[in-house]
Design a protein around this motif. Structure first.
Motif, mmCIF file in Angstrom:
data_model
loop_
_atom_site.group_PDB
_atom_site.id
_atom_site.type_symbol
_atom_site.label_atom_id
_atom_site.label_comp_id
_atom_site.label_asym_id
_atom_site.label_seq_id
_atom_site.Cartn_x
_atom_site.Cartn_y
_atom_site.Cartn_z
ATOM 1 N N SER A 60 0.833 -1.214 0.000
ATOM 2 C CA SER A 60 0.000 0.000 0.000
ATOM 3 C C SER A 60 0.860 1.254 0.000
ATOM 4 C CB SER A 60 -0.923 0.002 1.226
ATOM 5 O OG SER A 60 -0.201 0.140 2.426
ATOM 6 N N ARG A 63 2.375 2.841 -3.238
ATOM 7 C CA ARG A 63 1.541 3.525 -4.231
ATOM 8 C C ARG A 63 1.724 5.029 -4.117
ATOM 9 N NH1 ARG A 63 -3.022 0.602 -6.891
ATOM 10 N NH2 ARG A 63 -3.479 2.717 -7.634
ATOM 11 N N GLU A 65 -0.376 7.314 -4.715
ATOM 12 C CA GLU A 65 -1.538 7.985 -4.153
ATOM 13 C C GLU A 65 -1.542 7.987 -2.617
ATOM 14 O OE1 GLU A 65 -2.944 5.737 -7.899
ATOM 15 O OE2 GLU A 65 -1.608 5.404 -6.185
ATOM 16 N N ALA A 404 -4.912 3.142 -0.523
ATOM 17 C CA ALA A 404 -4.458 2.407 -1.713
ATOM 18 C C ALA A 404 -5.615 1.706 -2.402
ATOM 19 C CB ALA A 404 -3.381 1.405 -1.312
ATOM 20 N N ARG A 405 -6.474 1.093 -1.615
ATOM 21 C CA ARG A 405 -7.612 0.377 -2.203
ATOM 22 C C ARG A 405 -8.554 1.362 -2.905
ATOM 23 N NH1 ARG A 405 -9.092 -2.912 2.097
ATOM 24 N NH2 ARG A 405 -7.844 -4.597 1.220
ATOM 25 N N ALA A 407 -7.760 4.298 -4.149
ATOM 26 C CA ALA A 407 -7.094 4.793 -5.360
ATOM 27 C C ALA A 407 -7.178 3.760 -6.474
ATOM 28 C CB ALA A 407 -5.638 5.118 -5.043
ATOM 29 N N GLY A 408 -7.044 2.495 -6.115
ATOM 30 C CA GLY A 408 -7.134 1.446 -7.125
ATOM 31 C C GLY A 408 -8.500 1.386 -7.774
#
Length: 853
Positions: A60, A63, A65, A404-405, A407-408
């Motif tokens: 995470s 990333r 972001e 992170a999740r 942003a994904g």
């Protein structure tokens, strides 16, 4: 997903299994040593999950972001370290004196946690000399030792001020700090863990034997979730399997859907079958305590993942139901509606900020549900980001992994943005006396109250002028607007509390709690009034109403709601001689109201509008605010076709309010009643008029108010109008030819008909038969009936009093047979028509439907 206590208990591991050892299920070899005994893997997994939850993991944090979140953690820690260096006498951090302020003590623990977190951030992000810094971690431990020795460990000196600080706030910061710095504590200050856990247990003074108490009114809902999450971390740090097991078992009681007729531990706090959420026993609170609960339980899902301590699929199913049924209907273009935010409506962090926690939870939940649900949740995350004027800020997320999740999801072209709400939806949150009606282009939210649900919430100097917020106050959200400019704290700052949209209020000046008593609460210990006493709650903080009729029915995407306005519980108790003579309570005006929620219109009927005390009474049709320089215009026509000029008393046919700066408009069609008054003024007030701790910032707004005022001593009046969002002048003029008509409007029956929809909607407020066109109602009841083009009749019935055993509705004319009917609905042919008998006993205001041919 309605989940009962029994369902949860069958799905979760048994207490004996939990106490035997914190580990994964027996089928997992990772949870057992070679000799077959349960190993510490589960405990280690929980703590590793905590590390990732708060500090992220390598994946995470790598990333791009997530870099802003990690930088914010680092920056906050450096700011706290500077304050630690500059502390003066009686302080651990500069500017935060200790000894009499529990808020400052809580802040000191929070600052230590923020420093500790920066030292534990996982690799992968921006470089920092705080990461893994042993010297800084030792400073955190030194700070913990000092606070315990001088300001926390002494139980005689502690526990002043707000109970929440001592039982939840401080424990949250300490438990997380001990979890993240567990190795340093064990190596350098092993006594700290025992000292703090003993003290945290002792400060659970609303608990039992140093633990949570499911029978305590303080340990419910979001509060119980906080307490038990803290205890899970404490147990994991100390290897205390019993503490963890008990915490998990206690928290799972929060997941069960509340059955108001079979309460466990007397608790009414939690989610109900209709999606309502209640905290503080009677406050509609989805948008504040509810978001906190959603976030905490999502964190539990992540903390217990892979430990064998919870059935993750069951818990994920509970959370999914909360999101789809409880949260999504209350969020419009990324804004959390005011009707479910309690005293938080007075905070400058408005409805957009409230949705940030929801976005994080939904993003995380998408990783734990089946594929179809996961796709819908990911689409909703993108919908929140794309439709909001102020998208959720991942910098406000708790976890870097969540950032992170999130942003994904946003970056995934295979995820289409999609609302969890259908385009047209009407929702009766009758368990918490709220109604929401949604159409493309607008959403309408209505706040009701009753002897079951509080009129408002005031507390701690927040929401200082709340008196009429539960008396039919409405919020009409228009698509494309920045809702923070139309509502939020600025709305309550600029708009008179007696002129909130939809409210009927007497002409009087009321005093705020601090003005009346020179204190944030009414202080009279001899009569049971202390800061958090039950009397304080019942009569000062969040009094319920005295009326029983508050509710409504839904038929597909259409709705009807009704309210008989009553006094609050404080005024009734004062009149009954149950309160001290110096206690101040206010008498309400009288009104019987209905809201009929259609496709293009919200039709409002008011009857019996007046005042038993002979005061003048104003009913506000709508109030809207705009920036001082906004290009606002108000146009209209009289019933004789002449253009409205703003002068005279000739009957109005319609008015149109338009804000060209925002590209929005609202039309008002006047169906019956006295002519309204149009007021436009520029108002400038400090945000502190609604919340003492708000910045002393002056808000300047154009205020448009459309109202009807009855003179002092005037006989009771009735009136009817329709709100038409987005209407053009041409469209408003067309209402002279229909399709709306008022069928009845008095204190016994209110009903309207919409010819274009084939819809007849009615609220019967009193007992006995009432005739509304081709319906005969056995009141009290709320009914919608619609004739379809195919010749069928669809009907929905509810009991807004929640007290009736059965409700009867008769369709006059030729006899009809049931094509489909809910359980509890009987269709009987009678002379001259068809009678529908509905068993409403213990339905808690639920709508029952039937289709007849």
């Amino acid at each position: 997903m309605d989940i009962s206590r029994r369902t949860l208990m069958s799905a979760l591991p048994t207490a004996a299994t939990l106490v035997a050892g914190i580990g994964p299920p027996a089928a997992s070899a990772a949870g057992r040593r070679r000799d077959g005994s349960v190993g510490p893997d589960g405990q280690d997994r929980l703590l590793a999950n905590a590390d990732a939850l708060f500090a992220g993991d390598t994946a995470s944090n790598a990333r791009a972001e997530v870099a802003a979140k990690l930088t914010a953690i680092d920056t906050a820690a450096r700011r706290r370290l500077a304050a630690l260096d500059g502390a003066g006498p009686g302080e651990l951090f500069r500017g935060t004196p200790l000894g009499t302020s529990e808020a400052n003590l809580n802040a000191s623990f929070q600052y230590l946690w923020e420093i500790a977190l920066a030292t534990r951030v996982a690799d992968g992000g921006p470089a920092s000399d705080l990461r893994g810094n042993a010297a800084v971690r030792r400073r955190v431990l030194d700070g913990l030792s000092w606070l315990h020795e001088h300001h926390y460990g002494d139980q005689e000196r502690g526990y002043y001020g707000n109970w929440f600080t001592w039982e939840i706030g401080i424990s949250s910061h300490v438990s997380r700090t001990l979890a993240l710095l567990r190795d340093e504590v064990a190596a350098h200050r092993p006594e700290l863990t025992g000292l703090y856990i003993a003290s945290m247990d002792a400060y659970l003074r609303n608990g039992k034997d140093g633990d949570a108490d499911l029978d305590s009114r303080f340990h419910t809902g979001a509060n119980l979730a906080d307490i038990t999450t803290n205890r899970m971390l404490q147990g994991a740090v100390t290897g205390d399997a019993e503490r963890v097991a008990k915490a998990v078992a206690d928290q799972e009681t929060v997941y069960a859907t509340i059955d108001p007729y079979r309460l466990r531990h007397g608790v009414t706090d939690g989610f109900y079958a209709d999606g309502s959420f209640i905290q503080h026993a009677s406050v509609a609170y989805t948008g504040s305590y509810g978001t906190a609960l959603l976030g905490r339980v999502t964190q539990t899902l992540k903390l217990l993942d892979g430990t064998g301590l919870a059935a993750g699929d069951v818990l994920a199913g509970v959370l999914h139901a909360w999101v789809t049924r409880g949260f999504a209907p209350l969020i419009f273009e990324g804004w959390m509606m005011e009707v479910v935010r309690g005293r938080a409506v007075s905070r400058t962090a408005g409805g957009y900020a409230a949705v940030t926690a929801v976005a994080e939870s939904v993003a995380d939940l998408s990783a734990y549900v089946p594929r179809e649900r996961a796709a819908a949740l990911r689409g909703y995350v993108k919908h929140l980001a794309e439709t909001s004027r102020v998208p959720p800020d991942p910098g406000g997320f708790v976890s870097p992994v969540s950032v992170a999740r999130y942003a994904g999801i946003l970056a995934d072209p295979a995820v289409p943005a999609a609302d969890l709400n259908p385009p047209a939806r009407s929702i009766a949150f009758n368990a918490m006396d709220k109604t929401v009606h949604r159409r493309p282009g607008f959403a309408f939210a209505l706040a009701r109250s009753s002897d079951r649900i509080s009129k408002y919430e005031y507390m701690n100097g927040e929401n200082l002028m709340p008196w009429f917020q539960g008396d039919g106050a409405h919020y009409l959200y228009l698509s494309g607007e920045d809702q923070s400019e139309a509502f939020g704290a600025d709305y309550f700052t600029a708009v008179s509390p007696y002129r909130l949209a939809g409210v009927t209020a007497p002409a009087e000046e009321r005093g705020t709690v601090p003005e009346l008593y020179g204190n944030l609460w009414y202080d009279n210990p001899e009569r049971g009034f202390t800061a958090s006493s039950e009397s304080q709650n019942a009569y000062v903080y969040f009094p319920r109403g005295t009326n029983t009729f508050s509710g409504g029915a839904t038929l597909g995407a259409f709705g009807a709601a009704g309210l008989v306005q009553g006094d609050d519980a404080a005024y009734a108790a004062l009149r009954a001689g149950l309160l001290p003579d110096d206690f101040v309570a206010y008498r309400n005006a009288r009104a019987t109201k209905s809201w009929f929620l259609l496709d293009d219109e919200v039709v409002v009927l008011s009857a019996g509008v007046g005042d038993d005390a002979g005061r003048a009474v104003t009913t506000t049709v709508d109030t809207r605010i705009a920036d001082p320089g906004a290009a606002v215009s108000v146009t209209g026509r009289l019933r004789d076709g002449a253009r409205w000029t703003g002068a005279g008393t000739a009957p109005l046919a319609w008015l149109r309010y338009a804000d060209a700066s925002r590209g929005t408009s609202v039309g008002y069609v006047f169906l019956a009643g006295p002519p309204p008054t149009v007021e436009r003024e520029t108002v400038a007030r400090s945000r502190r008029v609604v919340r003492l701790s708000n910045p002393d910032t002056v808000v300047t707004k154009q205020v448009f108010a459309l109202s009807v005022t009855g003179a002092a001593g005037a006989p009771a009046a009735s009136m009817a109008w329709a709100l038409v969002p987005g209407a053009s002048e041409r469209r408003l003029a067309a209402y002279a030819r229909g399709p709306l008509s008022v069928v009845a409007n008095d204190t016994g029956l209110q009903a309207v008909r919409h010819a274009g929809l084939g819809l007849l909607a009615a609220n019967a407020f009193t007992a006995g038969p009432h005739r509304a066109a081709w319906l005969r109602l056995d009141g009290p009841a709320s009914v919608l009936a619609r004739r379809t083009r195919a010749g069928a009749v669809e009907i929905a019935v509810s009991d807004p009093t929640m007290r009736r055993e059965r409700v009867s509705v008769t369709l006059r004319g030729r006899a009809r047979a049931a094509v489909a009917a809910d359980e509890g609905v009987d269709v009987v042919r009678v002379p001259g028509g068809t009678r529908i008998e509905v068993t409403t006993r213990r339905a808690h205001g639920r709508s029952f439907t039937a289709t007849l041919r």
